[in-house]
Design a protein around this motif. Structure first.
Motif, short mmCIF file in Angstrom:
data_model
loop_
_atom_site.label_atom_id
_atom_site.label_comp_id
_atom_site.label_asym_id
_atom_site.label_seq_id
_atom_site.Cartn_x
_atom_site.Cartn_y
_atom_site.Cartn_z
N SER A 61 -27.87 67.48 0.48
CA SER A 61 -28.95 66.70 1.04
C SER A 61 -28.46 65.28 1.25
CB SER A 61 -30.14 66.71 0.07
OG SER A 61 -31.11 65.78 0.48
N TYR B 256 -24.51 74.52 -0.64
CA TYR B 256 -25.61 75.13 0.11
C TYR B 256 -26.94 74.40 -0.08
CZ TYR B 256 -26.22 77.38 -4.44
OH TYR B 256 -26.38 77.62 -5.78
N LEU B 257 -26.94 73.38 -0.93
CA LEU B 257 -28.16 72.58 -1.14
C LEU B 257 -27.92 71.11 -0.83
CD1 LEU B 257 -29.38 74.08 -4.53
CD2 LEU B 257 -30.30 74.53 -2.28
#
Length: 86
Positions: free
Chosen positions: A48, A45-46
């Motif tokens: 990058s 969910y993070l």
């Protein structure tokens, strides 16, 4: 009665191979360890597109050793001896 609160002692090894070797030695001696902290960018969910090579490197070389209030001095010494043996 004193409640045992589990903690962990994070350690950082010089390379990933030593970490794996230490994990095996500790497991052979019935000593449980936990993996080091995962870099935030590795959580789905993070995610990058930015790379975090320093965090990835540290995470790959770290272990969390057992530590709690009811450990005996002998238990601590045993863990330390195993860690120093690699």
């Amino acid at each position: 009665e004193l409640k045992v609160v589990p903690w962990g002692m994070p350690i950082l090894l010089s390379d990933k191979e030593k970490k794996v070797k230490l994990e095996i030695l500790l497991a052979e001696n019935a000593i449980e360890v936990r993996p080091f902290f995962m870099p935030l960018g590795n959580f789905s969910y993070l995610k990058s597109s930015k790379k975090s090579p320093i965090a990835d490197d540290i995470s790959s070389r770290g272990l969390i050793l057992p530590l709690h209030s009811k450990m005996t001095v002998d238990q601590v010494k045993r863990i330390c001896q195993i860690c120093l043996s690699i």
